[in-house]
Write an enzyme that holds these catalytic residues in place. Structure first.
Site, PDB file in Angstrom:
ATOM      1  N   SER A 124       1.118  -1.266  -0.204  1.00  0.00           N
ATOM      2  CA  SER A 124      -0.035   0.146  -0.151  1.00  0.00           C
ATOM      3  C   SER A 124       1.134   0.794   0.238  1.00  0.00           C
ATOM      4  O   SER A 124       1.818   1.042   0.719  1.00  0.00           O
ATOM      5  CB  SER A 124      -0.762   0.027   1.076  1.00  0.00           C
ATOM      6  N   GLU A 126       0.486   3.986   1.697  1.00  0.00           N
ATOM      7  CA  GLU A 126       0.263   3.504   3.044  1.00  0.00           C
ATOM      8  C   GLU A 126       1.811   3.501   3.902  1.00  0.00           C
ATOM      9  O   GLU A 126       2.193   4.038   4.622  1.00  0.00           O
ATOM     10  CB  GLU A 126      -1.098   3.287   3.650  1.00  0.00           C
ATOM     11  N   TYR A 148      -1.534   0.450  10.421  1.00  0.00           N
ATOM     12  CA  TYR A 148      -1.353  -0.561   9.544  1.00  0.00           C
ATOM     13  C   TYR A 148      -0.629   0.020   7.980  1.00  0.00           C
ATOM     14  O   TYR A 148      -0.255  -1.418   7.895  1.00  0.00           O
ATOM     15  CB  TYR A 148      -2.931   0.159   8.432  1.00  0.00           C
TER      16      TYR A 148
HETATM   17  N1  GDD Z   1     -12.538   7.528   6.068  1.00  0.00           N
HETATM   18  C1  GDD Z   1     -12.351   8.415   6.034  1.00  0.00           C
HETATM   19  N2  GDD Z   1     -13.023   9.521   6.607  1.00  0.00           N
HETATM   20  N3  GDD Z   1     -11.712   9.085   5.791  1.00  0.00           N
HETATM   21  C2  GDD Z   1     -11.456  10.793   5.383  1.00  0.00           C
HETATM   22  C3  GDD Z   1     -12.695  11.406   6.336  1.00  0.00           C
HETATM   23  C4  GDD Z   1     -14.189  10.313   6.771  1.00  0.00           C
HETATM   24  O1  GDD Z   1     -14.443  11.422   7.756  1.00  0.00           O
HETATM   25  N4  GDD Z   1     -12.310  13.441   5.886  1.00  0.00           N
HETATM   26  C5  GDD Z   1     -11.243  13.234   5.871  1.00  0.00           C
HETATM   27  N5  GDD Z   1     -10.914  12.178   5.987  1.00  0.00           N
HETATM   28  C6  GDD Z   1      -9.551  11.791   5.010  1.00  0.00           C
HETATM   29  C7  GDD Z   1      -8.499  10.497   5.661  1.00  0.00           C
HETATM   30  O2  GDD Z   1      -8.044  11.628   6.621  1.00  0.00           O
HETATM   31  C8  GDD Z   1      -7.089  10.306   4.624  1.00  0.00           C
HETATM   32  O3  GDD Z   1      -6.360  11.337   4.764  1.00  0.00           O
HETATM   33  C9  GDD Z   1      -8.254  10.262   3.238  1.00  0.00           C
HETATM   34  O4  GDD Z   1      -8.974  11.090   3.544  1.00  0.00           O
HETATM   35  C10 GDD Z   1      -8.198   9.219   2.532  1.00  0.00           C
HETATM   36  O5  GDD Z   1      -8.864   7.853   3.414  1.00  0.00           O
HETATM   37  P1  GDD Z   1      -9.668   6.923   3.293  1.00  0.00           P
HETATM   38  O6  GDD Z   1     -10.236   6.999   2.430  1.00  0.00           O
HETATM   39  O7  GDD Z   1     -10.547   6.039   4.671  1.00  0.00           O
HETATM   40  O8  GDD Z   1      -8.259   5.801   2.837  1.00  0.00           O
HETATM   41  P2  GDD Z   1      -6.730   5.743   3.055  1.00  0.00           P
HETATM   42  O9  GDD Z   1      -5.541   7.054   2.229  1.00  0.00           O
HETATM   43  O10 GDD Z   1      -6.992   5.413   5.106  1.00  0.00           O
HETATM   44  O11 GDD Z   1      -6.299   4.025   3.014  1.00  0.00           O
HETATM   45  C11 GDD Z   1      -6.655   3.586   1.374  1.00  0.00           C
HETATM   46  O12 GDD Z   1      -5.822   3.668   0.531  1.00  0.00           O
HETATM   47  C12 GDD Z   1      -4.851   2.869   0.822  1.00  0.00           C
HETATM   48  C13 GDD Z   1      -3.938   3.446   0.160  1.00  0.00           C
HETATM   49  O13 GDD Z   1      -2.767   4.153   0.305  1.00  0.00           O
HETATM   50  C14 GDD Z   1      -7.227   2.054   2.467  1.00  0.00           C
HETATM   51  O14 GDD Z   1      -7.776   1.551   1.020  1.00  0.00           O
HETATM   52  C15 GDD Z   1      -6.209   1.120   3.013  1.00  0.00           C
HETATM   53  O15 GDD Z   1      -6.267   0.280   3.424  1.00  0.00           O
HETATM   54  C16 GDD Z   1      -4.899   1.659   1.110  1.00  0.00           C
HETATM   55  O16 GDD Z   1      -4.062   1.009   1.193  1.00  0.00           O
END
Ligand code: GDD
Length: 330
Positions: A124, A126, A148
């Site tokens: 990822s 991440e 994670y």
């Molecule tokens: N989930 C979520 N909910 N994220 C929010 C929100 C909210 O209400 N508001 C802002 N965000 C911001 C998070 O702080 C983060 O910076 C961004 O939106 C993306 O969050 P997510 O969609 O939860 O994904 P992620 O980037 O943390 O992780 C995803 O992508 C990775 C690949 O880079 C996941 O799918 C991981 O499993 C994956 O590895």
């Protein structure tokens, strides 16, 4: 004879797209299923075969690999919601990190009885965390910012180590965020597309979000599973970064989603400090040059089109009375 693939995490967004893609390529597809009654199994294509096993249980993985005798294993199973990894750090390490070790061991033990099994690990972006350079490539150093990210980094290095120690065909795809109408409702793109649909249909009056300034490289999941498959067909086992090379903020995502439904986001969105993470990944942006040059891989769905597709899909789902918590895709 048809090539055989075993997929962990088959009921997730990526697992379902990958299963469909491999079936279209003529594969016999097997999914590793844990627990007794997973409602999402009913969403899988009818010709997917199921085998029981759990990334927490070494013996079950050996039995599954022995039974299926796969040519290719795709390890997509993980606790994948980043905030949950602070609440259940140990479980995340066990499933997302140690699960990789158990799967690699199962393959190592079973391959010693003959036949090569190729292994794909879902790494990822991440892992880049507090990024050292932008855009990020296959050689950018890691600085994960969540339990994670740390667990994924362990799995990534272990995959590399099994390749180097045992000569296994084991590779990692460092995938940047990839989304679709099948995305779980807790991830930000889907939370926003569902929120917009609820507001448009008069089912909600506001949408609470966390950090609006975080930037991500968002692509379409259907494109990314093609990259997974291509990686395992390459002549030599190598790791690849998979992303679009474009980055948008959560604020821009929100704007695109509300605009797609003809709404003004500023009237509805509330930025809530309680939804911020203990440590944030501020900016991710891929340099997918290696994948383009060596695999011929290209993303096909631009950001605005992807977000509009998700909003349209959720408008349809909710107006037909569907429940996104029940089954995360229409
Ligand atoms: N989930 C979520 N909910 N994220 C929010 C929100 C909210 O209400 N508001 C802002 N965000 C911001 C998070 O702080 C983060 O910076 C961004 O939106 C993306 O969050 P997510 O969609 O939860 O994904 P992620 O980037 O943390 O992780 C995803 O992508 C990775 C690949 O880079 C996941 O799918 C991981 O499993 C994956 O590895």
């Amino acid at each position: 004879m048809a090539r055989r693939a075993l997929i962990t995490g088959i009921t997730g967004q990526d697992g379902s797209y990958l299963a469909e893609h491999l079936i279209s390529e003529g594969y016999e597809v097997w999914g590793l299923i844990r627990g007794q009654a997973n409602p999402r199994v009913s969403k899988l294509p009818k010709d997917v075969h199921l085998v029981r096993g759990d990334l927490l249980d070494q013996g079950s993985l050996i039995s599954a690999v022995e039974k299926v005798r796969p040519d290719e294993v795709y390890n997509l199973g993980a606790i994948s919601f980043v905030p949950m990894s602070w609440e259940q750090a140990e479980l995340t390490a066990e499933v997302t990190g140690m699960g990789v070790l158990r799967m690699l061991e199962a393959i190592r033990v079973c391959s010693s009885r003959g036949g090569e099994i190729r292994f794909y690990q879902a790494s990822s972006s991440e892992m880049f965390g507090q990024v050292r350079e932008t855009p990020q490539t296959e050689v950018t150093p890691f600085h994960p910012r969540s339990p994670y990210g740390v667990a994924k980094t362990y799995g990534h290095f272990l995959t590399q180590n099994y390749r180097e120690s045992y000569g296994m065909y084991a590779v990692s795809g460092i995938l940047f965020n990839h989304e679709s109408p099948r995305r779980g409702a807790e991830f930000v793109t889907r939370k926003v597309s569902l929120g917009v649909a609820r507001i448009k249909l008069g089912m909600a009056s506001e949408l609470r979000l966390g950090n609006l300034e975080a930037r991500r490289d968002w692509g379409y999941a259907g494109d990314y599973v093609r990259a997974m498959h291509l990686m395992l067909q390459a002549p030599n086992p190598e790791d690849f970064v998979i992303g679009t090379g474009r980055t948008q903020s959560v604020r821009e995502l929100v704007e695109a989603a509300f605009t797609a439904a003809g709404l003004d986001w500023e009237r509805y969105v509330i930025a809530d400090q309680a939804l911020h993470r203990p440590a944030e990944v501020d900016l991710l942006c891929a340099d997918p040059k290696k994948a383009r040059m060596q695999l011929g891989w290209e993303p096909t769905v631009p950001f605005e089109e992807l977000i509009a597709m998700m909003v349209e899909s959720d408008l349809r789902l909710l107006s037909e009375g569907g429940d996104p918590q029940d089954s995360s895709w229409p």
